[in-house]
Write a protein that holds these residues in place. Sequence first.
Motif, mmCIF file in Angstrom:
data_model
loop_
_atom_site.group_PDB
_atom_site.id
_atom_site.type_symbol
_atom_site.label_atom_id
_atom_site.label_comp_id
_atom_site.label_asym_id
_atom_site.label_seq_id
_atom_site.Cartn_x
_atom_site.Cartn_y
_atom_site.Cartn_z
ATOM 1 N N SER A 1 78.624 80.064 -45.692
ATOM 2 C CA SER A 1 79.844 79.192 -45.797
ATOM 3 C C SER A 1 80.978 79.879 -44.968
ATOM 4 O O SER A 1 81.917 79.176 -44.711
ATOM 5 C CB SER A 1 80.379 78.844 -47.264
ATOM 6 N N GLU A 2 81.140 81.218 -45.016
ATOM 7 C CA GLU A 2 82.341 81.737 -44.391
ATOM 8 C C GLU A 2 82.276 81.683 -42.696
ATOM 9 O O GLU A 2 83.050 82.103 -41.958
ATOM 10 C CB GLU A 2 82.408 83.361 -44.530
ATOM 11 N N MET A 3 81.048 81.098 -42.239
ATOM 12 C CA MET A 3 80.730 81.067 -40.814
ATOM 13 C C MET A 3 81.126 79.571 -40.577
ATOM 14 O O MET A 3 80.990 79.132 -39.301
ATOM 15 C CB MET A 3 79.527 81.445 -40.719
ATOM 16 N N THR A 4 81.448 78.714 -41.172
ATOM 17 C CA THR A 4 82.028 77.349 -41.194
ATOM 18 C C THR A 4 82.967 77.227 -39.754
ATOM 19 O O THR A 4 83.835 78.194 -39.686
ATOM 20 C CB THR A 4 82.655 76.591 -42.253
ATOM 21 N N GLY A 5 82.627 76.654 -38.932
ATOM 22 C CA GLY A 5 83.563 76.619 -37.418
ATOM 23 C C GLY A 5 82.629 77.071 -36.427
ATOM 24 O O GLY A 5 83.122 76.900 -35.227
ATOM 25 N N ASN A 6 81.461 77.692 -36.772
ATOM 26 C CA ASN A 6 80.557 78.169 -35.769
ATOM 27 C C ASN A 6 79.492 77.794 -35.787
ATOM 28 O O ASN A 6 78.958 76.994 -36.801
ATOM 29 C CB ASN A 6 80.133 79.740 -35.863
ATOM 30 N N VAL A 7 78.723 77.464 -34.745
ATOM 31 C CA VAL A 7 77.319 77.156 -34.691
ATOM 32 C C VAL A 7 76.513 78.317 -35.142
ATOM 33 O O VAL A 7 76.563 79.377 -34.344
ATOM 34 C CB VAL A 7 76.676 76.650 -33.177
ATOM 35 N N VAL A 8 75.551 78.184 -35.903
ATOM 36 C CA VAL A 8 74.690 79.466 -36.438
ATOM 37 C C VAL A 8 73.260 78.873 -36.350
ATOM 38 O O VAL A 8 72.901 77.872 -37.104
ATOM 39 C CB VAL A 8 75.199 79.676 -38.024
ATOM 40 N N LEU A 9 72.379 79.997 -36.041
ATOM 41 C CA LEU A 9 71.039 79.789 -35.571
ATOM 42 C C LEU A 9 70.660 80.738 -36.636
ATOM 43 O O LEU A 9 70.787 82.012 -36.706
ATOM 44 C CB LEU A 9 70.574 79.821 -34.281
ATOM 45 N N ALA B 1 80.715 84.125 -27.429
ATOM 46 C CA ALA B 1 81.989 83.966 -27.287
ATOM 47 C C ALA B 1 82.407 82.567 -27.550
ATOM 48 O O ALA B 1 83.684 82.383 -27.497
ATOM 49 C CB ALA B 1 82.245 84.385 -25.764
ATOM 50 N N LEU B 2 81.460 81.662 -27.471
ATOM 51 C CA LEU B 2 81.796 79.971 -27.454
ATOM 52 C C LEU B 2 81.648 79.641 -29.219
ATOM 53 O O LEU B 2 81.694 78.553 -29.418
ATOM 54 C CB LEU B 2 80.865 79.077 -26.827
ATOM 55 N N GLY B 3 81.620 80.722 -30.139
ATOM 56 C CA GLY B 3 81.539 80.073 -31.507
ATOM 57 C C GLY B 3 80.079 80.136 -31.972
ATOM 58 O O GLY B 3 79.815 79.157 -32.639
ATOM 59 N N ASP C 1 75.316 73.221 -37.501
ATOM 60 C CA ASP C 1 76.517 72.879 -36.723
ATOM 61 C C ASP C 1 77.709 73.526 -37.251
ATOM 62 O O ASP C 1 77.866 73.979 -38.207
ATOM 63 C CB ASP C 1 76.749 71.339 -36.724
ATOM 64 N N ARG C 2 78.789 73.136 -36.619
ATOM 65 C CA ARG C 2 80.182 73.669 -36.883
ATOM 66 C C ARG C 2 80.717 73.191 -38.326
ATOM 67 O O ARG C 2 81.540 74.047 -39.038
ATOM 68 C CB ARG C 2 81.299 73.453 -36.098
ATOM 69 N N VAL D 1 71.697 74.583 -29.084
ATOM 70 C CA VAL D 1 72.901 75.261 -29.196
ATOM 71 C C VAL D 1 73.831 74.737 -28.141
ATOM 72 O O VAL D 1 75.066 74.437 -28.620
ATOM 73 C CB VAL D 1 72.443 76.638 -28.973
ATOM 74 N N LYS D 2 73.582 74.580 -27.185
ATOM 75 C CA LYS D 2 74.623 74.183 -26.222
ATOM 76 C C LYS D 2 75.123 72.438 -26.694
ATOM 77 O O LYS D 2 76.426 72.433 -26.428
ATOM 78 C CB LYS D 2 73.831 73.837 -24.772
ATOM 79 N N LYS D 3 74.400 71.922 -27.204
ATOM 80 C CA LYS D 3 74.734 70.318 -27.607
ATOM 81 C C LYS D 3 75.700 70.586 -28.585
ATOM 82 O O LYS D 3 76.612 69.822 -28.726
ATOM 83 C CB LYS D 3 73.557 69.707 -28.122
#
Length: 159
Positions: free
Chosen positions: A40-48, A75-77, A129-130, A153-155
């Motif tokens: 949950s601390e990674m909200t705002g990033n896309v995580v695989l 670098a794009l989150g 997702d973010r 990921v790009k999407k």
Amino acid sequence: LILVGLLCLTGLQTAGAASVSGPAPDFTLKSLSGENLKLSEMTGNVVLINFWASWCGPCRQEMPLLNDLHNKYEALGFTVLGVNVEEQSENARGFINDFPVDFPILLDNQNQVSQLYKVIAMPTTVVVDRDGNMRYLHKGYKPGDEKQYRKMVKKLIRE
């Protein structure tokens, strides 16, 4: 975990990626480097999130490709979290010595997180997702699957 092992060792894989929805179950796991990491601390990033084991052949093929993906889009989150599902953390440590990666390796030695995500095949990949929602689920790995990951990921990075 025996079933998971059989699915990997026999090469039995469920067909590719599927869309999923709903909030990604939150978890906190200790990393190989010793710190706790909370999804949950990674909200705002896309995580695989990639569930893997050292004895899994397809995991060995996939790990360097996941590292490339992580480095290309970090670098794009975007980040990859490698979740090792084995009871012995030494197995994960040995694997990472052979296949070094730049993303966090987390230890799920009680299989609590893999149960939370209903992991039944090795490897299993979930893309979040973010906003912290699960968007894609991919079971197994065969050469070329990394192209699907890149597309997903790009999407999500563009959203």
